[in-house]
Design a protein around this motif. Structure first.
Motif, mmCIF file in Angstrom:
data_model
loop_
_atom_site.group_PDB
_atom_site.id
_atom_site.type_symbol
_atom_site.label_atom_id
_atom_site.label_comp_id
_atom_site.label_asym_id
_atom_site.label_seq_id
_atom_site.Cartn_x
_atom_site.Cartn_y
_atom_site.Cartn_z
ATOM 1 N N LYS A 250 0.708 -1.391 -0.053
ATOM 2 C CA LYS A 250 -0.120 0.050 0.154
ATOM 3 C C LYS A 250 0.803 1.231 0.070
ATOM 4 O O LYS A 250 0.562 2.323 -0.831
ATOM 5 C CB LYS A 250 -0.750 -0.064 1.124
ATOM 6 N N LEU A 251 1.833 1.350 0.716
ATOM 7 C CA LEU A 251 2.730 2.474 0.902
ATOM 8 C C LEU A 251 3.478 2.631 -0.405
ATOM 9 O O LEU A 251 3.430 3.779 -0.931
ATOM 10 C CB LEU A 251 3.917 2.280 2.014
ATOM 11 N N ILE A 252 4.023 1.600 -1.160
ATOM 12 C CA ILE A 252 4.481 1.791 -2.373
ATOM 13 C C ILE A 252 3.454 2.408 -3.522
ATOM 14 O O ILE A 252 3.756 3.182 -4.268
ATOM 15 C CB ILE A 252 5.136 0.612 -3.010
ATOM 16 N N ALA A 253 2.416 1.738 -3.385
ATOM 17 C CA ALA A 253 1.213 2.234 -4.376
ATOM 18 C C ALA A 253 0.937 3.737 -4.182
ATOM 19 O O ALA A 253 1.026 4.371 -5.063
ATOM 20 C CB ALA A 253 0.113 1.477 -4.125
ATOM 21 N N ARG A 254 0.802 3.986 -2.877
ATOM 22 C CA ARG A 254 0.886 5.441 -2.525
ATOM 23 C C ARG A 254 1.918 6.229 -3.152
ATOM 24 O O ARG A 254 1.573 7.496 -3.526
ATOM 25 C CB ARG A 254 0.563 5.618 -0.992
ATOM 26 N N SER A 255 3.033 5.775 -3.110
ATOM 27 C CA SER A 255 4.269 6.632 -3.418
ATOM 28 C C SER A 255 4.177 7.032 -4.851
ATOM 29 O O SER A 255 4.626 7.977 -5.464
ATOM 30 C CB SER A 255 5.528 5.993 -2.780
ATOM 31 N N ILE A 256 3.973 5.877 -5.753
ATOM 32 C CA ILE A 256 3.744 6.019 -7.198
ATOM 33 C C ILE A 256 2.832 7.097 -7.428
ATOM 34 O O ILE A 256 2.756 7.888 -8.532
ATOM 35 C CB ILE A 256 3.228 4.537 -7.706
ATOM 36 N N GLY A 257 1.443 6.870 -6.855
ATOM 37 C CA GLY A 257 0.609 7.804 -7.038
ATOM 38 C C GLY A 257 0.974 9.364 -6.788
ATOM 39 O O GLY A 257 0.546 10.132 -7.554
ATOM 40 N N ASP A 258 1.562 9.384 -5.639
ATOM 41 C CA ASP A 258 1.964 10.667 -5.285
ATOM 42 C C ASP A 258 3.268 11.434 -6.174
ATOM 43 O O ASP A 258 3.166 12.430 -6.568
ATOM 44 C CB ASP A 258 2.656 10.711 -3.864
ATOM 45 N N ALA A 259 3.809 10.495 -6.574
ATOM 46 C CA ALA A 259 5.066 10.975 -7.726
ATOM 47 C C ALA A 259 4.479 11.507 -8.953
ATOM 48 O O ALA A 259 4.673 12.199 -9.545
ATOM 49 C CB ALA A 259 6.164 9.708 -7.985
ATOM 50 N N LEU A 260 3.384 10.470 -9.327
ATOM 51 C CA LEU A 260 2.779 10.909 -10.722
ATOM 52 C C LEU A 260 1.942 12.130 -10.463
ATOM 53 O O LEU A 260 2.088 13.098 -11.346
ATOM 54 C CB LEU A 260 1.898 9.838 -11.160
ATOM 55 N N ALA A 261 1.295 12.517 -9.317
ATOM 56 C CA ALA A 261 0.564 13.538 -9.004
ATOM 57 C C ALA A 261 1.413 14.799 -9.109
ATOM 58 O O ALA A 261 1.180 15.964 -9.668
ATOM 59 C CB ALA A 261 -0.315 13.665 -7.793
ATOM 60 N N ALA A 262 2.694 14.583 -8.582
ATOM 61 C CA ALA A 262 3.553 15.822 -8.448
ATOM 62 C C ALA A 262 4.357 16.109 -9.502
ATOM 63 O O ALA A 262 4.639 17.286 -9.768
ATOM 64 C CB ALA A 262 4.538 15.427 -7.263
ATOM 65 N N LEU A 263 4.695 15.018 -10.320
ATOM 66 C CA LEU A 263 5.698 15.309 -11.437
ATOM 67 C C LEU A 263 4.982 15.161 -12.669
ATOM 68 O O LEU A 263 5.425 16.105 -13.760
ATOM 69 C CB LEU A 263 6.922 14.228 -11.639
ATOM 70 N N LEU A 264 3.789 14.716 -12.846
ATOM 71 C CA LEU A 264 2.844 14.576 -14.182
ATOM 72 C C LEU A 264 1.497 15.183 -13.957
ATOM 73 O O LEU A 264 0.646 14.298 -14.093
ATOM 74 C CB LEU A 264 3.109 13.296 -14.773
ATOM 75 N N PRO A 265 1.286 16.195 -13.235
ATOM 76 C CA PRO A 265 -0.310 16.564 -12.619
ATOM 77 C C PRO A 265 -1.173 16.589 -13.930
ATOM 78 O O PRO A 265 -2.161 16.148 -13.705
ATOM 79 C CB PRO A 265 -0.040 17.968 -12.263
ATOM 80 N N GLY A 266 -0.610 16.924 -15.125
ATOM 81 C CA GLY A 266 -1.627 16.846 -16.313
ATOM 82 C C GLY A 266 -1.609 15.702 -17.115
ATOM 83 O O GLY A 266 -2.074 15.719 -18.257
ATOM 84 N N GLY A 267 -0.930 14.758 -16.446
ATOM 85 C CA GLY A 267 -1.008 13.561 -17.560
ATOM 86 C C GLY A 267 0.484 13.228 -18.296
ATOM 87 O O GLY A 267 0.961 14.448 -18.326
#
Length: 268
Positions: A250-267
Motif C-alpha cells: 500500500k505504501l509503495i502504491a501511494r508513493s507511485i500515485g504521489d510521484a505521478l501527481a507531483a511530477l505529471l499533474p496533467g498526465g
C-alpha cells in the motif's frame, strides 16, 4: 532492327497501371473506412455511421472491417463501435517512446529513492507490454525482473496488469485472447486467473502480482494516463516476497500515485 521481346508477366514500373481494377477499388474503400475510423477518435463509429461516411453498402463495410480487424488496424469498442486498432497505436507510439521514457524517468527515480527498490515503466504494444525505462534502487538486493526493451504478455507483470486493467473491457478481452496460448509459461497464468487479477486491480486502484513473470518476486503497479485520461503507460516496483508485505504494498502504491501527481499533474 531486331525486335525486342518482353515478358508478358512483367509490368515495368514506368508503365501506368489501371487505377480502376478490383484490387485498387478494394484498397481505396478500405482506406476510406480507416480514414473515417481515425477521424472519429476515441469514440469510434457505428456501422451505420461508417456507411454514411464512406457511402459503402453494409455488406461491403463488414467485409472490410473484418479484414482491418484481423490485421490489427481496427478494433471493436463495446458491442457496436469501431476504433483504431493496436497496430496504428504502435506506429504512433514508436515515435513518442523516447519522450515518454524521458518524462517517466523522474517518476521512477523518485519512487525508487523512496523505497530503495527498482522501479520500471512500460507501455503497451498491442497485447504486449514493452519496458521503456527503469531505475535501480539503493537496497543491496535489487530485483531487476525486466530490462529496457523487454516485451512480455500484457498482464503477467505488475505494470502490465495495471495498464491492462485500465483499458476498456473489449480491449482487455482481446489482449487476453491473443496471449492465451503463452500465458502458462508465466508461472502457470491462465486467462481466468488474469481476469480475476484485472477485477481486483480495478477495485483496488493499483495492481499487485507475484510469482508469475519471475518466481519469488512480488510487484506493485499503477497505470499512467495522458492528458485526455486514456491509459498509455504504467509504473511498477518489484522486490522479493519478504520485502513486500501487505502494508508495504500500500505504501509503495501511494508513493507511485504521489510521484505521478507531483511530477505529471496533467498526465503524460
Amino acid at each position: 532492327m531486331p525486335s525486342r521481346h518482353t515478358n508478358p508477366n512483367v509490368r515495368p514500373a514506368d508503365i501506368p497501371q489501371p487505377a480502376d481494377d478490383a484490387g485498387s477499388r478494394t484498397l481505396h474503400r478500405g482506406l476510406q473506412v480507416l480514414d473515417a475510423v481515425l477521424a472519429a477518435g476515441r469514440e469510434g463509429l457505428r456501422v451505420v455511421d461508417l456507411c454514411q461516411a464512406t457511402q459503402l453498402e453494409r455488406a461491403t463495410l463488414y467485409r472490410l472491417l473484418s479484414t482491418l480487424m484481423d490485421c490489427g488496424y481496427v478494433a471493436r469498442s463495446g458491442r457496436f463501435r469501431y476504433v483504431a486498432g493496436h497496430r496504428l497505436g504502435a506506429m504512433a507510439g514508436a515515435a513518442v517512446l523516447p519522450n515518454l521514457a524521458v518524462r517517466l524517468q523522474p517518476v521512477l527515480e523518485r519512487v525508487s529513492a523512496g523505497c530503495g527498490d527498482a522501479a520500471f515503466a512500460i507501455v503497451r504494444e498491442g497485447a504486449a507490454s514493452h519496458c521503456i525505462a527503469r531505475h535501480v534502487g539503493t537496497h543491496p538486493v535489487q530485483i531487476l525482473v525486466i530490462q529496457v526493451g523487454t516485451r512480455q504478455p500484457l498482464g503477467v507483470g505488475a505494470a502490465g496488469l495495471a495498464l491492462l486493467a485500465a483499458l476498456p473491457d473489449a480491449e482487455v478481452q482481446a489482449a487476453m485472447a491473443t496471449n492465451a496460448p503463452v500465458l502458462a509459461q508465466y508461472g502457470g497464468m491462465t486467462p481466468e486467473r488474469m481476469a480475476l487479477l484485472v477485477k481486483a486491480t480495478r477495485q483496488r486502484g493499483w495492481s499487485v502480482i507475484g510469482n508469475h513473470a519471475t518466481r519469488g518476486v512480488l510487484a506493485v503497479g499503477m497505470a499512467v494516463r495522458n492528458s485526455a485520461g486514456a491509459p498509455v503507460a504504467a509504473v511498477s516496483v518489484a522486490s522479493t516476497l519478504e520485502r513486500m508485505p501487505g502494508e508495504r504494498q500500500k505504501l509503495i502504491a501511494r508513493s507511485i500515485g504521489d510521484a505521478l501527481a507531483a511530477l505529471l499533474p496533467g498526465g503524460l
